[in-house]
Structure formats: C-alpha cells, structure tokens
Design a protein around this motif. Structure first.
Motif, PDB file in Angstrom:
ATOM      1  N   ALA A  19       1.100  -1.039   0.270  1.00 13.68           N
ATOM      2  CA  ALA A  19      -0.592   0.121  -0.008  1.00 13.68           C
ATOM      3  C   ALA A  19       0.981   1.600   0.519  1.00 13.68           C
ATOM      4  CB  ALA A  19      -1.288  -0.001   0.861  1.00 13.68           C
ATOM      5  N   THR A  20       1.806   1.188   0.938  1.00 14.76           N
ATOM      6  CA  THR A  20       2.634   2.299   0.649  1.00 14.76           C
ATOM      7  C   THR A  20       3.763   2.527  -0.526  1.00 14.76           C
ATOM      8  OG1 THR A  20       2.471   2.100   3.481  1.00 14.76           O
ATOM      9  CG2 THR A  20       4.719   3.070   2.178  1.00 14.76           C
ATOM     10  N   LYS A  21       3.877   1.424  -1.496  1.00 15.07           N
ATOM     11  CA  LYS A  21       4.598   1.506  -2.252  1.00 15.07           C
ATOM     12  C   LYS A  21       3.739   2.515  -3.671  1.00 15.07           C
ATOM     13  CE  LYS A  21       7.711   0.311  -5.357  1.00 15.07           C
ATOM     14  NZ  LYS A  21       9.256  -1.139  -5.712  1.00 15.07           N
ATOM     15  N   TRP A  26      10.233   9.455  -8.574  1.00 16.55           N
ATOM     16  CA  TRP A  26      10.236   8.463  -7.964  1.00 16.55           C
ATOM     17  C   TRP A  26      10.234   8.787  -6.524  1.00 16.55           C
ATOM     18  CZ3 TRP A  26      12.432   4.522  -7.319  1.00 16.55           C
ATOM     19  CH2 TRP A  26      13.296   3.898  -8.380  1.00 16.55           C
ATOM     20  N   LEU A  27      12.161   8.993  -6.725  1.00 13.18           N
ATOM     21  CA  LEU A  27      13.001   9.269  -5.505  1.00 13.18           C
ATOM     22  C   LEU A  27      11.913  10.402  -4.309  1.00 13.18           C
ATOM     23  CD1 LEU A  27      16.441   8.086  -6.897  1.00 13.18           C
ATOM     24  CD2 LEU A  27      14.539   7.011  -4.683  1.00 13.18           C
ATOM     25  N   ALA A  28      11.865  11.914  -5.710  1.00 11.77           N
ATOM     26  CA  ALA A  28      11.067  12.901  -4.766  1.00 11.77           C
ATOM     27  C   ALA A  28      10.178  12.287  -4.085  1.00 11.77           C
ATOM     28  CB  ALA A  28      11.101  13.427  -5.829  1.00 11.77           C
ATOM     29  N   LYS A  29       9.046  11.595  -4.676  1.00 12.44           N
ATOM     30  CA  LYS A  29       7.560  11.160  -4.132  1.00 12.44           C
ATOM     31  C   LYS A  29       8.313  10.078  -3.203  1.00 12.44           C
ATOM     32  CE  LYS A  29       3.875   9.824  -6.749  1.00 12.44           C
ATOM     33  NZ  LYS A  29       4.523   9.392  -7.875  1.00 12.44           N
ATOM     34  N   LEU A  30       8.981   9.585  -2.960  1.00 12.96           N
ATOM     35  CA  LEU A  30       9.452   8.368  -2.080  1.00 12.96           C
ATOM     36  C   LEU A  30       9.882   9.763  -0.916  1.00 12.96           C
ATOM     37  CD1 LEU A  30       9.785   5.790  -0.525  1.00 12.96           C
ATOM     38  CD2 LEU A  30      12.236   6.098  -1.499  1.00 12.96           C
ATOM     39  N   GLY A  31      10.182  10.485  -0.962  1.00 11.48           N
ATOM     40  CA  GLY A  31      11.111  11.793  -0.311  1.00 11.48           C
ATOM     41  C   GLY A  31       9.103  12.222   0.540  1.00 11.48           C
ATOM     42  N   LYS A  32       8.683  12.743  -0.738  1.00 10.90           N
ATOM     43  CA  LYS A  32       7.066  13.206  -0.063  1.00 10.90           C
ATOM     44  C   LYS A  32       6.668  12.347   1.402  1.00 10.90           C
ATOM     45  CE  LYS A  32       6.200  16.476  -3.583  1.00 10.90           C
ATOM     46  NZ  LYS A  32       6.101  16.744  -4.560  1.00 10.90           N
ATOM     47  N   GLU A  33       6.903  10.779   0.510  1.00  5.46           N
ATOM     48  CA  GLU A  33       5.637  10.009   1.004  1.00  5.46           C
ATOM     49  C   GLU A  33       7.059   9.476   3.058  1.00  5.46           C
ATOM     50  OE1 GLU A  33       3.343   6.605   2.389  1.00  5.46           O
ATOM     51  OE2 GLU A  33       3.126   7.418   1.062  1.00  5.46           O
ATOM     52  N   LEU A  34       7.820   9.619   2.849  1.00  6.90           N
ATOM     53  CA  LEU A  34       8.074   8.785   4.238  1.00  6.90           C
ATOM     54  C   LEU A  34       8.222  10.803   5.089  1.00  6.90           C
ATOM     55  CD1 LEU A  34      12.037   8.210   3.106  1.00  6.90           C
ATOM     56  CD2 LEU A  34       9.811   7.187   4.055  1.00  6.90           C
ATOM     57  N   ALA A  35       8.156  11.764   4.844  1.00  8.26           N
ATOM     58  CA  ALA A  35       7.703  12.713   5.210  1.00  8.26           C
ATOM     59  C   ALA A  35       6.709  12.890   5.485  1.00  8.26           C
ATOM     60  CB  ALA A  35       7.851  14.286   4.771  1.00  8.26           C
ATOM     61  N   GLY A  36       5.491  11.823   4.878  1.00  7.68           N
ATOM     62  CA  GLY A  36       3.818  11.931   5.315  1.00  7.68           C
ATOM     63  C   GLY A  36       3.651  12.799   4.552  1.00  7.68           C
ATOM     64  N   GLY A  37       3.447  13.545   3.521  1.00 10.26           N
ATOM     65  CA  GLY A  37       2.966  14.352   3.075  1.00 10.26           C
ATOM     66  C   GLY A  37       2.381  13.307   1.802  1.00 10.26           C
ATOM     67  N   LEU A  38       2.306  12.292   1.245  1.00  5.41           N
ATOM     68  CA  LEU A  38       1.413  11.581  -0.004  1.00  5.41           C
ATOM     69  C   LEU A  38      -0.072  11.314   1.125  1.00  5.41           C
ATOM     70  CD1 LEU A  38       4.086   9.722  -2.174  1.00  5.41           C
ATOM     71  CD2 LEU A  38       2.620  12.270  -2.442  1.00  5.41           C
ATOM     72  N   SER A  39       0.721  11.078   2.185  1.00  7.11           N
ATOM     73  CA  SER A  39      -0.507   9.819   2.507  1.00  7.11           C
ATOM     74  C   SER A  39      -1.594  10.320   3.692  1.00  7.11           C
ATOM     75  CB  SER A  39       0.076   8.191   3.290  1.00  7.11           C
ATOM     76  OG  SER A  39       1.146   8.691   4.490  1.00  7.11           O
ATOM     77  N   GLY A  40      -1.274  11.621   3.965  1.00  6.63           N
ATOM     78  CA  GLY A  40      -1.343  12.676   5.009  1.00  6.63           C
ATOM     79  C   GLY A  40      -0.778  12.074   6.253  1.00  6.63           C
ATOM     80  N   PRO A  41      -0.513  12.630   7.412  1.00  7.35           N
ATOM     81  CA  PRO A  41      -0.324  12.782   8.623  1.00  7.35           C
ATOM     82  C   PRO A  41      -0.030  11.479   9.263  1.00  7.35           C
ATOM     83  CG  PRO A  41      -1.809  14.802   9.251  1.00  7.35           C
ATOM     84  CD  PRO A  41      -1.719  14.452   7.733  1.00  7.35           C
ATOM     85  N   SER A  42       0.449  10.660   9.134  1.00 10.64           N
ATOM     86  CA  SER A  42       0.806   9.509  10.167  1.00 10.64           C
ATOM     87  C   SER A  42       0.953   9.287  11.356  1.00 10.64           C
ATOM     88  CB  SER A  42       1.243   8.292   8.714  1.00 10.64           C
ATOM     89  OG  SER A  42       2.754   8.847   8.722  1.00 10.64           O
ATOM     90  N   GLY A  43       2.251  10.413  11.371  1.00 11.28           N
ATOM     91  CA  GLY A  43       2.894   9.923  13.082  1.00 11.28           C
ATOM     92  C   GLY A  43       4.100   9.525  13.059  1.00 11.28           C
ATOM     93  N   SER A  44       4.189   8.495  11.805  1.00 14.06           N
ATOM     94  CA  SER A  44       5.398   7.592  11.450  1.00 14.06           C
ATOM     95  C   SER A  44       6.416   8.204  11.290  1.00 14.06           C
ATOM     96  CB  SER A  44       5.039   6.278  10.725  1.00 14.06           C
ATOM     97  OG  SER A  44       4.117   6.812   9.561  1.00 14.06           O
ATOM     98  N   ALA A  45       6.509   9.269  10.095  1.00 15.45           N
ATOM     99  CA  ALA A  45       7.595   9.940   9.239  1.00 15.45           C
ATOM    100  C   ALA A  45       8.492  11.078   9.873  1.00 15.45           C
ATOM    101  CB  ALA A  45       7.527  10.263   7.432  1.00 15.45           C
ATOM    102  N   GLU A  46       9.810  11.381  10.259  1.00 13.40           N
ATOM    103  CA  GLU A  46       9.650  12.886  10.267  1.00 13.40           C
ATOM    104  C   GLU A  46       9.986  14.194   9.614  1.00 13.40           C
ATOM    105  OE1 GLU A  46      12.740  11.717  13.440  1.00 13.40           O
ATOM    106  OE2 GLU A  46      11.715  10.596  14.858  1.00 13.40           O
TER     107      GLU A  46
END
Length: 155
Positions: free
Chosen positions: A29-31, A134-154
C-alpha cells in the motif's frame, strides 16, 4: 534495430532511519502511493517475488513495467530486474540496486541502474528523470506528504 546501454546512479538523503525507508519499498500500500501510478500496481516483495505496474503511453498504448526481486537484505539492500513494454514491444531491460546507508539519524539512498534500451523506444535521460521523480515522491511519502499525517515520518 538499435541497442543502447546506460548506467546512472542517484543519491538521496531522507531524514528517517533505513528501516523506515526499507518499509516504504516493502509494503504494497505504501509503495503504491509513491511509485504505483497508472492503471494498477501489484507487489510481492520477497526474493523471487514480482512487481507489476500498468499504465498508458502518451499515445494510449498499454505500458507495463514488470520487476523480479533477486536480492533483499532488510534495511540495507534491494536488487531487482525490470522489463518495460509499450504495447507488445519490449523497450528496456534493467538491473537496479538500491542501497540504504545510515547517515546520522537519517538514510542515504544510493540507487544504481544499468539499462539496455531497445530500438529507441525509451531514452536514458527519460529513465533517469523518471527515477528521480519517484525518489522525490518517496521523500514526500516518508515525510507524510502523500498519505497525510501519519505520525510515522519525521521531516
């Protein structure tokens, strides 16, 4: 009929530990959020497992990227091969190595891709640009930007 070979390496630093970056590759789901654009994405993340992403070419032909995972070392390394087809025509065959290196409290990702481009169906510059996107999109995902705030990424 032409064959063109190309190799490129991209490096990105993400402000999360390697385990979190690895999980973003391993969880279907994340990928799908950061990588699986288009008409469908399937992921079986294990050695021997496959990943399939479907979409369309600019002129509407079916586009498919099919990958097979050959080496997975948790939180450290991923090696896979990919074929890209447009319509019924094989465009590229590639081998990709992703290395996850601890960098302070974050991760330095080093992606090296070796490509074989067939008959001008794709260009090396397009592949490198797309991979960077897509590496830039990965960065946004890790920052919580693609899935919304998750509290799991800093970030």
């Amino acid at each position: 009929m032409t064959v063109l070979h190309s190799t490129f390496t991209l490096e990105r630093t993400y402000p999360v530990p390697p385990g979190q970056v690895f999980a973003a590759w391993a969880d279907p789901a994340t990928k799908a959020r950061w990588f699986g654009a288009g008409e469908g994405h399937e992921l079986d993340f294990r050695v021997g497992g496959r990943e399939l992403t479907r979409g369309r070419t600019p002129d509407g032909k079916p586009l498919a990227a099919a990958s097979t995972y050959h080496d997975i070392v948790r939180d450290e390394r991923i090696v896979y091969t990919t074929t890209l087809t447009g319509g019924d025509v094989l465009a590229t065959v590639s081998t990709t190595t992703v290395e996850l290196v601890p960098d302070g409290e974050g991760t330095r990702l080093v992606l090296t891709e070796q490509d074989t481009f067939l008959d001008g169906a794709e260009e090396p510059a397009w592949r490198e640009q797309g991979t960077g996107d897509w590496l830039a999109k990965l960065g946004k995902e890790l920052a919580g930007g693609l899935s919304g705030p998750s509290g799991s990424a800093e970030g």
